[in-house]
Design an enzyme around this catalytic site. Structure first.
Site, PDB file in Angstrom:
ATOM      1  N   SER A 192       0.820  -1.215   0.000  1.00  0.00           N
ATOM      2  CA  SER A 192       0.000   0.000   0.000  1.00  0.00           C
ATOM      3  C   SER A 192       0.853   1.264   0.000  1.00  0.00           C
ATOM      4  O   SER A 192       0.575   2.209  -0.745  1.00  0.00           O
ATOM      5  CB  SER A 192      -0.965  -0.005   1.194  1.00  0.00           C
ATOM      6  OG  SER A 192      -0.285  -0.164   2.418  1.00  0.00           O
ATOM      7  N   HIS A 217       6.387 -12.509   7.958  1.00  0.00           N
ATOM      8  CA  HIS A 217       6.426 -11.131   7.460  1.00  0.00           C
ATOM      9  C   HIS A 217       7.516 -11.013   6.419  1.00  0.00           C
ATOM     10  O   HIS A 217       8.540 -11.701   6.492  1.00  0.00           O
ATOM     11  CB  HIS A 217       6.690 -10.147   8.612  1.00  0.00           C
ATOM     12  CG  HIS A 217       6.462  -8.717   8.253  1.00  0.00           C
ATOM     13  ND1 HIS A 217       7.448  -7.936   7.690  1.00  0.00           N
ATOM     14  CD2 HIS A 217       5.356  -7.924   8.340  1.00  0.00           C
ATOM     15  CE1 HIS A 217       6.972  -6.725   7.473  1.00  0.00           C
ATOM     16  NE2 HIS A 217       5.712  -6.691   7.848  1.00  0.00           N
ATOM     17  N   HIS A 255      -1.762  -8.776   1.918  1.00  0.00           N
ATOM     18  CA  HIS A 255      -1.454  -7.515   2.599  1.00  0.00           C
ATOM     19  C   HIS A 255      -2.531  -7.256   3.652  1.00  0.00           C
ATOM     20  O   HIS A 255      -2.676  -8.033   4.588  1.00  0.00           O
ATOM     21  CB  HIS A 255      -1.350  -6.390   1.566  1.00  0.00           C
ATOM     22  CG  HIS A 255      -0.779  -5.105   2.098  1.00  0.00           C
ATOM     23  ND1 HIS A 255      -0.026  -5.030   3.260  1.00  0.00           N
ATOM     24  CD2 HIS A 255      -0.850  -3.821   1.625  1.00  0.00           C
ATOM     25  CE1 HIS A 255       0.335  -3.769   3.466  1.00  0.00           C
ATOM     26  NE2 HIS A 255      -0.154  -3.017   2.500  1.00  0.00           N
ATOM     27  N   ARG A 309       4.134  -4.581  16.942  1.00  0.00           N
ATOM     28  CA  ARG A 309       2.722  -4.202  16.890  1.00  0.00           C
ATOM     29  C   ARG A 309       1.847  -5.314  17.467  1.00  0.00           C
ATOM     30  O   ARG A 309       0.784  -5.052  18.045  1.00  0.00           O
ATOM     31  CB  ARG A 309       2.312  -3.880  15.447  1.00  0.00           C
ATOM     32  CG  ARG A 309       3.084  -2.705  14.841  1.00  0.00           C
ATOM     33  CD  ARG A 309       2.767  -2.530  13.358  1.00  0.00           C
ATOM     34  NE  ARG A 309       3.152  -3.704  12.587  1.00  0.00           N
ATOM     35  CZ  ARG A 309       2.891  -3.882  11.288  1.00  0.00           C
ATOM     36  NH1 ARG A 309       2.211  -2.956  10.624  1.00  0.00           N
ATOM     37  NH2 ARG A 309       3.290  -4.972  10.676  1.00  0.00           N
ATOM     38  N   ASP A 358      -1.344  -8.646  12.291  1.00  0.00           N
ATOM     39  CA  ASP A 358      -2.677  -9.165  11.998  1.00  0.00           C
ATOM     40  C   ASP A 358      -3.079 -10.306  12.921  1.00  0.00           C
ATOM     41  O   ASP A 358      -4.274 -10.611  13.040  1.00  0.00           O
ATOM     42  CB  ASP A 358      -2.739  -9.653  10.545  1.00  0.00           C
ATOM     43  CG  ASP A 358      -2.505  -8.538   9.548  1.00  0.00           C
ATOM     44  OD1 ASP A 358      -3.069  -7.448   9.747  1.00  0.00           O
ATOM     45  OD2 ASP A 358      -1.748  -8.740   8.586  1.00  0.00           O
TER      46      ASP A 358
END
Length: 471
Positions: free
Chosen positions: A277, A353, A307, A362, A408
């Site tokens: 993105s 990743h 993504h 995160r 995620d």
């Protein structure tokens, strides 16, 4: 275009630079600001000439310095490991994770202003940090929050464009449509059509980016209420900050959910420039497409399963575990289910990743949030078991460079706990967050006069012939 010889070398260099930057707490680039000068635009205007000279000097003195070699693996492997893009707002280290203008996530949680003492950082504070490289005061954040509120009115034609789509259309399709409809009011396009000096490109880009950041929560919440709540729209609350107001417009007012949304938007905002993105926005923006066009393109990349769509896949997979095995699944049962997933040719969503080689920070901060606010939640407990079970299995396979969880792997469980359980919508939340990082960098792209992106491509025949000659 030139590149580092290995990810390891790049990791060491980045880590060393990050350590140096954080040790210089009194340096101008990372100073904590006083309450004076509440206007973000004027701060940028003062900073830009200096940064333009800095880039000019860097190019003049070091433009021919080689950073490394390109391998065939890099060319056919998604350009992994190549360093070929300037992205000022954040830097990703394979071992320690993301740094926003040199600050790690724990440092941002400590230094950026919060809605209340000890709370999660306000997204407006991160926006200020990304644009200026400086930690803002609470007064500056409050002023920026008011500015975003003043920019947040969405024209009626945007809602009409979205309503022209079936309510069954994927939320990301509706979101991208809404952003494209916002483009009608692009200040950059108007200024460019009238004739504008290149040195001033950043100013209408600033206006577009700030308007975009301010309006996407309104558009996104409209889409959610349209799809999931029978079109019962909740108006904005001007007394709330950016993250809390977004949660409110979605229909979730639990104080813990407001805190979660502040954290969520902050940590999802930026992840350097090489992800799909961010890179898409930079590429499209380099053609002088305005921020709306650039961000809409970025959203289409974010909607891909590899993504941003991954966050919806994680919750759906976790719920499939519960459906088949129950909430009180044992460790051995969980191992069997993971192997069943892998042996069917699928991946375990939320693990691995493209750059990171350790647990995503995160993920870690979301886990800490869960331990503080929802330790007994059954799905959180399952996520914790997965953290123990999945990495050893992926390591055993021997094909995975990073067996650790990414961002995620955790976000869906937190949202689900507070009632936001519609997994198909999750990528829209990601998109709202990413507007902050992409918008910030687009402003700097134009301020620094970065050129049209145009890398060289080759054919398989060219590669074969080159390799024969090199042998």
């Amino acid at each position: 275009m030139v590149f580092f010889r290995s990810v390891a070398v790049l990791s060491k260099l980045r880590s060393r630079l990050a350590q140096q930057s954080t040790s210089l707490g009194a340096a101008r680039w990372l100073q904590i600001q006083s309450a004076s000068d509440l206007d973000l635009h004027s701060q940028l205007k003062d900073m830009i000439p200096e940064q333009q000279e800095r880039l000019k000097k860097l190019k003049a003195e070091n433009g021919k310095v080689q950073l490394g070699n390109i391998t065939v693996d890099m060319v056919i492997g998604g350009m992994r490991g190549m360093t070929g893009l300037l992205w000022e707002t954040s830097l990703l280290d394979p071992d320690e994770g993301i740094r926003f203008r040199g600050l790690s996530i724990p440092e941002c949680q400590k230094l950026l202003p919060a809605a209340s003492p000890g709370g999660e950082p306000l997204p407006e504070g991160l926006l200020w940090l990304l644009l200026t490289g400086k930690v803002p005061s609470k007064e500056q954040v409050d002023a920026l929050s008011k500015e975003l509120q003043s920019r947040s009115k969405v024209p009626d034609h945007v809602y009409k464009a979205i309503n022209a789509l079936p309510a069954t259309a994927h939320p990301m399709t509706q979101f991208t449509t809404g952003v494209m409809a916002l483009q009608v009011e692009s200040e950059f396009q108007k200024a460019y059509d009238k004739g504008l000096s290149k040195a001033k490109f950043w100013e209408p880009t600033y206006e577009d980016s700030m308007n975009l950041i301010a309006r996407v929560p309104v558009v996104a919440s409209f889409i959610y209420r349209r799809i999931c709540k029978e079109g019962q729209i909740i108006p904005a609350d001007s007394s709330l900050d950016y993250g809390a107001n977004f949660s409110h417009m979605l229909g979730y007012d639990d104080p813990k959910m407001l805190e979660l949304m502040r954290l969520y938007v902050t940590i999802h905002s930026d992840h350097e420039g090489g992800n799909v993105s961010a890179h898409t926005a930079h590429l499209v923006g380099s053609a002088l497409s305005d921020p709306y066009l650039s961000f809409a393109a970025a959203l289409n990349g974010l909607a891909g399963p590899l993504h941003g769509l991954a966050n919806q896949e994680v919750l759906l997979w976790i719920k499939s575990v519960v459906k088949e095995c129950g909430e009180n699944i044992t460790t051995e049962q969980l191992k069997d289910y993971v192997w069943k997933t892998l042996n069917s040719g699928k991946v375990v969503p939320g693990y691995g990743h493209g750059v990171l080689r350790k647990t995503d920070p995160r993920y870690t901060c979301q886990r800490e949030f869960a331990l503080k606010h929802l330790p007994a939640d059954p799905l959180f407990q399952l996520v914790s078991k997965l953290y123990e079970v999945v990495p050893p299995i992926l390591t055993q396979l021997g094909k995975v460079k990073n067996p650790w969880p990414n961002v995620d792997a955790h976000s869906g469980v937190l949202l689900n706990h507070f009632g936001l359980s519609e997994a198909r919508y999750y990528t829209v939340l990601f998109g709202v967050s990413r507007s902050i990082g992409i918008g910030s960098q687009l402003i700097w792209d134009r301020a620094l006069g970065l050129p049209l992106e145009r890398p060289k491509s080759v054919t398989m025949e060219w590669l074969e012939n080159y390799c024969k000659k090199a042998a």
